[in-house]
Design a protein around this motif. Structure first.
Motif, PDB file in Angstrom:
ATOM      1  N   ILE A   1      -8.286  22.241  -2.892  1.00 48.12           N
ATOM      2  CA  ILE A   1      -8.362  21.002  -3.091  1.00 48.12           C
ATOM      3  C   ILE A   1      -7.169  20.431  -2.318  1.00 48.12           C
ATOM      4  CG2 ILE A   1      -8.793  18.975  -4.142  1.00 48.12           C
ATOM      5  CD1 ILE A   1     -10.008  21.098  -6.326  1.00 48.12           C
ATOM      6  N   LYS A   2      -7.342  19.322  -1.448  1.00 44.11           N
ATOM      7  CA  LYS A   2      -6.405  18.559  -0.905  1.00 44.11           C
ATOM      8  C   LYS A   2      -6.711  17.042  -1.013  1.00 44.11           C
ATOM      9  CE  LYS A   2      -5.012  21.825   2.950  1.00 44.11           C
ATOM     10  NZ  LYS A   2      -4.923  21.965   4.534  1.00 44.11           N
ATOM     11  N   ILE A   3      -5.711  16.207  -1.395  1.00 45.70           N
ATOM     12  CA  ILE A   3      -6.108  14.987  -1.887  1.00 45.70           C
ATOM     13  C   ILE A   3      -5.177  14.098  -0.801  1.00 45.70           C
ATOM     14  CG2 ILE A   3      -5.980  13.009  -3.386  1.00 45.70           C
ATOM     15  CD1 ILE A   3      -7.997  15.299  -3.940  1.00 45.70           C
ATOM     16  N   SER A   4      -5.666  12.925  -0.123  1.00 44.77           N
ATOM     17  CA  SER A   4      -4.727  12.016   0.506  1.00 44.77           C
ATOM     18  C   SER A   4      -5.437  10.630   0.486  1.00 44.77           C
ATOM     19  CB  SER A   4      -4.652  12.558   2.020  1.00 44.77           C
ATOM     20  OG  SER A   4      -5.935  12.486   2.484  1.00 44.77           O
ATOM     21  N   GLY A   5      -4.601   9.693   0.936  1.00 40.09           N
ATOM     22  CA  GLY A   5      -5.279   8.316   0.915  1.00 40.09           C
ATOM     23  C   GLY A   5      -4.134   7.316   0.490  1.00 40.09           C
ATOM     24  N   PHE A   6      -4.556   6.381   0.019  1.00 43.94           N
ATOM     25  CA  PHE A   6      -3.729   5.059  -0.336  1.00 43.94           C
ATOM     26  C   PHE A   6      -4.172   4.487  -1.479  1.00 43.94           C
ATOM     27  CE2 PHE A   6      -4.097   6.077   4.314  1.00 43.94           C
ATOM     28  CZ  PHE A   6      -2.960   5.993   4.634  1.00 43.94           C
ATOM     29  N   VAL A   7      -3.085   3.817  -2.233  1.00 42.61           N
ATOM     30  CA  VAL A   7      -3.264   3.097  -3.486  1.00 42.61           C
ATOM     31  C   VAL A   7      -2.369   1.656  -3.453  1.00 42.61           C
ATOM     32  CG1 VAL A   7      -4.126   4.967  -4.960  1.00 42.61           C
ATOM     33  CG2 VAL A   7      -1.728   4.362  -4.752  1.00 42.61           C
TER      34      VAL A   7
ATOM     35  N   LYS B   1      -6.077  -3.905 -19.161  1.00 41.30           N
ATOM     36  CA  LYS B   1      -7.439  -3.765 -19.098  1.00 41.30           C
ATOM     37  C   LYS B   1      -7.880  -4.734 -18.327  1.00 41.30           C
ATOM     38  CE  LYS B   1     -11.268  -3.662 -22.287  1.00 41.30           C
ATOM     39  NZ  LYS B   1     -11.708  -3.759 -23.752  1.00 41.30           N
ATOM     40  N   GLY B   2      -8.918  -4.266 -17.326  1.00 40.83           N
ATOM     41  CA  GLY B   2      -9.728  -5.482 -16.494  1.00 40.83           C
ATOM     42  C   GLY B   2      -9.134  -5.450 -14.998  1.00 40.83           C
ATOM     43  N   GLN B   3      -8.008  -4.881 -14.931  1.00 41.97           N
ATOM     44  CA  GLN B   3      -7.536  -4.735 -13.726  1.00 41.97           C
ATOM     45  C   GLN B   3      -7.956  -3.467 -12.784  1.00 41.97           C
ATOM     46  OE1 GLN B   3      -3.268  -4.962 -14.051  1.00 41.97           O
ATOM     47  NE2 GLN B   3      -3.278  -7.384 -14.076  1.00 41.97           N
ATOM     48  N   PHE B   4      -8.294  -3.674 -11.589  1.00 47.22           N
ATOM     49  CA  PHE B   4      -8.496  -2.510 -10.794  1.00 47.22           C
ATOM     50  C   PHE B   4      -7.666  -2.507  -9.664  1.00 47.22           C
ATOM     51  CE2 PHE B   4     -12.246  -3.553 -13.279  1.00 47.22           C
ATOM     52  CZ  PHE B   4     -12.891  -2.407 -13.709  1.00 47.22           C
ATOM     53  N   PRO B   5      -7.382  -1.425  -9.095  1.00 48.27           N
ATOM     54  CA  PRO B   5      -6.451  -1.211  -7.885  1.00 48.27           C
ATOM     55  C   PRO B   5      -7.220  -1.133  -6.688  1.00 48.27           C
ATOM     56  CG  PRO B   5      -6.453   0.873  -9.155  1.00 48.27           C
ATOM     57  CD  PRO B   5      -7.300   0.103 -10.017  1.00 48.27           C
ATOM     58  N   ILE B   6      -6.792  -1.409  -5.622  1.00 47.76           N
ATOM     59  CA  ILE B   6      -7.281  -1.138  -4.442  1.00 47.76           C
ATOM     60  C   ILE B   6      -6.800   0.380  -4.152  1.00 47.76           C
ATOM     61  CG2 ILE B   6      -7.286  -1.693  -2.026  1.00 47.76           C
ATOM     62  CD1 ILE B   6      -6.605  -4.388  -2.610  1.00 47.76           C
TER      63      ILE B   6
ATOM     64  N   LYS C   1     -19.702   7.623  -4.656  1.00 47.81           N
ATOM     65  CA  LYS C   1     -19.312   6.893  -6.241  1.00 47.81           C
ATOM     66  C   LYS C   1     -19.168   8.164  -7.202  1.00 47.81           C
ATOM     67  CE  LYS C   1     -22.325   3.151  -5.099  1.00 47.81           C
ATOM     68  NZ  LYS C   1     -23.661   2.303  -5.697  1.00 47.81           N
ATOM     69  N   ASP C   2     -17.826   8.033  -7.665  1.00 52.84           N
ATOM     70  CA  ASP C   2     -17.777   9.164  -8.671  1.00 52.84           C
ATOM     71  C   ASP C   2     -16.560   8.601  -9.812  1.00 52.84           C
ATOM     72  OD1 ASP C   2     -17.852  12.376  -8.930  1.00 52.84           O
ATOM     73  OD2 ASP C   2     -16.103  11.586  -9.771  1.00 52.84           O
ATOM     74  N   LYS C   3     -17.307   8.595 -11.131  1.00 51.29           N
ATOM     75  CA  LYS C   3     -16.432   8.068 -12.216  1.00 51.29           C
ATOM     76  C   LYS C   3     -15.160   8.879 -12.640  1.00 51.29           C
ATOM     77  CE  LYS C   3     -20.192   5.284 -14.330  1.00 51.29           C
ATOM     78  NZ  LYS C   3     -21.013   5.488 -15.417  1.00 51.29           N
ATOM     79  N   ILE C   4     -15.597  10.237 -12.281  1.00 53.68           N
ATOM     80  CA  ILE C   4     -14.232  10.968 -12.746  1.00 53.68           C
ATOM     81  C   ILE C   4     -13.147  10.864 -11.680  1.00 53.68           C
ATOM     82  CG2 ILE C   4     -13.433  13.628 -12.490  1.00 53.68           C
ATOM     83  CD1 ILE C   4     -16.261  14.453 -13.258  1.00 53.68           C
ATOM     84  N   VAL C   5     -13.349  10.663 -10.605  1.00 53.61           N
ATOM     85  CA  VAL C   5     -12.360  10.404  -9.470  1.00 53.61           C
ATOM     86  C   VAL C   5     -11.807   8.912  -9.898  1.00 53.61           C
ATOM     87  CG1 VAL C   5     -11.803   9.698  -7.182  1.00 53.61           C
ATOM     88  CG2 VAL C   5     -13.162  11.591  -7.787  1.00 53.61           C
ATOM     89  N   GLN C   6     -12.479   7.832 -10.380  1.00 52.55           N
ATOM     90  CA  GLN C   6     -11.869   6.571 -10.635  1.00 52.55           C
ATOM     91  C   GLN C   6     -11.064   6.648 -11.860  1.00 52.55           C
ATOM     92  OE1 GLN C   6     -14.866   3.439 -11.166  1.00 52.55           O
ATOM     93  NE2 GLN C   6     -15.297   3.336  -8.905  1.00 52.55           N
ATOM     94  N   LYS C   7     -11.592   7.412 -12.878  1.00 52.56           N
ATOM     95  CA  LYS C   7     -10.688   7.656 -13.781  1.00 52.56           C
ATOM     96  C   LYS C   7      -9.572   8.223 -13.706  1.00 52.56           C
ATOM     97  CE  LYS C   7     -14.684   7.680 -17.258  1.00 52.56           C
ATOM     98  NZ  LYS C   7     -15.454   8.428 -18.355  1.00 52.56           N
ATOM     99  N   ALA C   8      -9.521   9.065 -12.888  1.00 55.52           N
ATOM    100  CA  ALA C   8      -8.195   9.910 -12.484  1.00 55.52           C
ATOM    101  C   ALA C   8      -7.236   9.209 -11.834  1.00 55.52           C
ATOM    102  CB  ALA C   8      -8.540  11.123 -11.546  1.00 55.52           C
ATOM    103  N   VAL C   9      -7.797   7.999 -10.827  1.00 53.89           N
ATOM    104  CA  VAL C   9      -6.726   7.041 -10.332  1.00 53.89           C
ATOM    105  C   VAL C   9      -6.050   6.185 -11.356  1.00 53.89           C
ATOM    106  CG1 VAL C   9      -6.947   5.078  -8.686  1.00 53.89           C
ATOM    107  CG2 VAL C   9      -8.108   7.116  -8.044  1.00 53.89           C
TER     108      VAL C   9
ATOM    109  N   LEU D   1       0.805  -1.097   0.102  1.00 54.20           N
ATOM    110  CA  LEU D   1       0.087   0.150   0.089  1.00 54.20           C
ATOM    111  C   LEU D   1       0.948   1.124   0.039  1.00 54.20           C
ATOM    112  CD1 LEU D   1      -3.134   0.026   0.038  1.00 54.20           C
ATOM    113  CD2 LEU D   1      -3.033   0.401   2.472  1.00 54.20           C
ATOM    114  N   LEU D   2       0.460   2.417  -0.952  1.00 53.67           N
ATOM    115  CA  LEU D   2       1.454   3.496  -1.098  1.00 53.67           C
ATOM    116  C   LEU D   2       0.707   4.746  -0.739  1.00 53.67           C
ATOM    117  CD1 LEU D   2       3.022   2.758  -4.667  1.00 53.67           C
ATOM    118  CD2 LEU D   2       4.012   2.143  -2.503  1.00 53.67           C
ATOM    119  N   PRO D   3       0.977   5.617   0.100  1.00 48.24           N
ATOM    120  CA  PRO D   3       0.379   6.838   0.505  1.00 48.24           C
ATOM    121  C   PRO D   3       0.491   7.663  -0.771  1.00 48.24           C
ATOM    122  CG  PRO D   3       2.663   6.685   1.504  1.00 48.24           C
ATOM    123  CD  PRO D   3       2.471   5.461   0.785  1.00 48.24           C
TER     124      PRO D   3
END
Length: 601
Positions: free
Chosen positions: A229-235, A276-281, A258-266, A219-221
């Protein structure tokens, strides 16, 4: 036509249709109220998936008698004072707004006390009718009990799903809240058995605990800031992926959305690290001024609208991308693949180049050369030339499928970008392109399936058994399919609670991929288990095993390995497609290649 005013009990039932869809909806409203009440300890108890009983207790600021009575009135709330507040919402729920709706379709009881009151107040409501208001001894905070949901609306009750499914929705919501609210203790008890107990922790430790990630290096911070705007979290690292987006969690000012814009940005931040077909945590925390986001897009408030979605996208993409900068690919055990150049980048590089009478002409209105935005996307992404400024010619590959091809007779030319095997068909001199992963996937799948029906799947006993802990819904499902998995080379047993022990795995797979493999098998099958379709479960499980075991995209192959792959492909009954339906190979004719270079008229 006669117009009439509907009675309160009926309007409350109609309003309940928007707020109370299922037991999960009640838990969501009550927990959000508890969080807004500054609680540090929240306990949820359910019976029969919440259909029989739901109890939510907190140690928040509570309410005195007057406020408690106001909370059961429609349009009463502690969160909004004027019109401006509607567009500047800083809370999660609206204590008082949902309670009348919940009480109108259940047997409802609430006990609450604030710190200034010597005793608490107990309010009991049956189907919208107040039955009791009394003073009782109570600790500071609020406890709400909802029993016999939809007892007076049988038409709604019949649409509820099984108890396990309804409990699963509740469990998933609590875990999603726990990911962000790490300073709150959450406990879930189902049918008097503890399901979850998340203690106060750091954000990182809470995410590891909730998502059951045993190796913290996976897991990476992430962090980023742009204007206000402030972004934090883990991928997760690119080798820890899922087959759907259910493990991607997004929070806007603490609200689960739920937000597709955020998902696409990730995804964009990962660039070419995922196929294709892989989704990160991913766990993405977005902090933004309350007046820069609209949370009233959806009645359940699980969707939002950003004032500047482009800035959100850019900030998240940069934050995710930056988290990989210092990553050593050998240390983390995966490869980064260079993306194929985009056609607009090629056009940019070729501006001003001349090819005989043909030349690229740039168009400042968009990224594509001499193409308007309303032109079909598939055409825009093709090569485009203008000849003598009059004749437009668009070149697209002629893809030819030939079921009579003999792979072992092909002349191997090379391996292209460590993904495709390029071959020449000796007689026609056509170019054959073989996807090495798709080809090996169908080879492995057919071998596995044949061996399964002949009871010849080989297993390997693990020196150290692998222990996995699953979510609530996943546990219930996995317990039902263990016997099927044990028939295809696994040896899995139930340990207790939400824990399973894996003592053996099919010989063809690596021990390192066991946990990812099990999670993917669950994700692929969880939607079909109710159909009791054994063949589908086995097929999807074998397909998943084949995918994990097959030669990977980006894996360098020797000439001997490529030769063996082609020979094995000849032995497949359906060599033209992988088990997922993707083509394993395509043919590009010699004539098309020569036409592309203007060698033929």
């Amino acid at each position: 036509m006669k117009i009439r005013i509907l009675p309160d009990n009926l309007t409350n039932k109609i309003a309940a249709g928007e707020v109370v869809e299922r037991p999960f909806s009640i838990v969501k409203e009550l927990i959000e109220n508890s969080i807004d009440a500054k609680s540090s300890n929240i306990v949820v108890e359910i019976e029969d998936g919440g259909k029989k009983s739901i109890s939510v207790s907190d140690n928040g600021i509570g309410m005195n008698k007057n406020n408690a009575l106001l909370s059961i009135e429609r349009y009463a709330t502690s969160k909004i004072r004027n019109e401006e507040d509607v567009f500047h919402i800083s809370s999660l729920g609206f204590r008082g707004e949902a309670i009348p709706s919940i009480a109108s379709v259940s047997k409802f009881e609430m006990v609450s006390r604030d710190e200034l009151s010597e005793s608490g107040v107990k309010i009991r409501i049956d189907g919208g009718k107040v039955k009791e208001v009394t003073e009782v001894g109570a600790p500071k905070g609020t406890k709400t009990v909802v029993k016999n949901l939809f007892f007076n609306v049988p038409a709604r009750k019949k649409f509820l799903k099984s108890s396990n499914t309804e409990a699963g929705y509740i469990a998933e919501f609590i875990t999603s809240l726990a990911l962000f609210w790490n300073e709150i203790q959450f406990k879930l008890i189902s049918n008097k058995k503890k399901v979850y107990s998340f203690q106060k922790n750091t954000p990182f430790e809470r995410v590891l605990d909730v998502l059951k990630i045993s190796n913290q290096k996976n897991l990476l911070p992430i962090s980023g800031e742009n204007r206000d705007i402030k972004i934090s979290g883990f991928v997760s690292i690119p080798s820890l992926v899922r087959s759907n987006s259910k493990k991607m969690f997004i929070y806007v000012n603490g609200r689960v959305v739920k937000d597709k814009i955020v998902q696409k940005a990730v995804f964009s931040g990962y660039k070419a690290k995922l196929v294709k077909g892989q989704f990160p945590i991913a766990v993405i925390f977005i902090t933004i001024p309350f007046d820069k986001v609209d949370v009233n897009v959806h009645p359940a408030k699980n969707e939002v609208r950003f004032e500047n979605a482009g800035l959100i996208y850019q900030t998240i993409e940069n934050a995710v991308s930056k988290s990989f900068n210092s990553l050593n690919e050998q240390k983390w055990g995966y490869s980064f693949y260079s993306p194929a150049p985009k056609i607009d980048k090629i056009a940019e590089d070729m501006k001003g180049w001349n090819v005989s009478n043909a030349s690229y002409v740039s168009n400042p209105s968009n990224d594509y050369p001499n193409v308007t935005n309303d032109y079909p996307k598939e055409k825009r992404e093709s090569f485009l030339f203008e000849v003598n400024d009059e004749v437009e010619t668009i070149f697209e590959p002629e893809v030819i499928k030939d079921t009579q091809i003999k792979f072992k007779d092909l002349k191997i030319l090379c391996q292209f970008i460590k993904t495709y095997i390029l071959c020449e068909e000796r007689k026609s001199q056509d170019l054959i392109m073989i996807d090495q992963h798709a080809a090996d996937e169908i080879i492995v799948f057919e071998k596995l399936k044949n061996n399964f029906y002949e009871n010849r799947i080989k297993a390997q006993t693990l020196l150290i058994p692998v222990t996995i802990e699953l979510g609530f819904r996943e546990t219930d499902f996995f317990a039902q399919i263990i016997e099927y998995l044990n028939r295809i080379g696994f040896e899995i047993s139930f340990f207790g609670g939400r824990t399973f022990i894996i003592k053996a795995i099919p010989l063809i797979i690596s021990e390192k991929s066991v946990e990812n493999l099990i999670n993917e098998i669950i994700e692929k099958n969880i939607s079909i288990v109710s159909k009791s379709n054994l063949e589908d479960i086995i097929d999807k499980s074998l397909i998943t095993i084949a995918c994990h075991s097959a030669i990977r995209s980006g894996q360098k192959l020797s000439f001997e390995e490529m030769t063996k792959l082609l020979e094995d492909l000849d032995n497949c009954s359906m060599p033209s497609n992988c088990p997922h339906g993707r083509p394993t190979w395509i043919k590009v004719s010699k004539n098309f290649i020569e036409k592309s270079f203007f060698r033929q008229v």
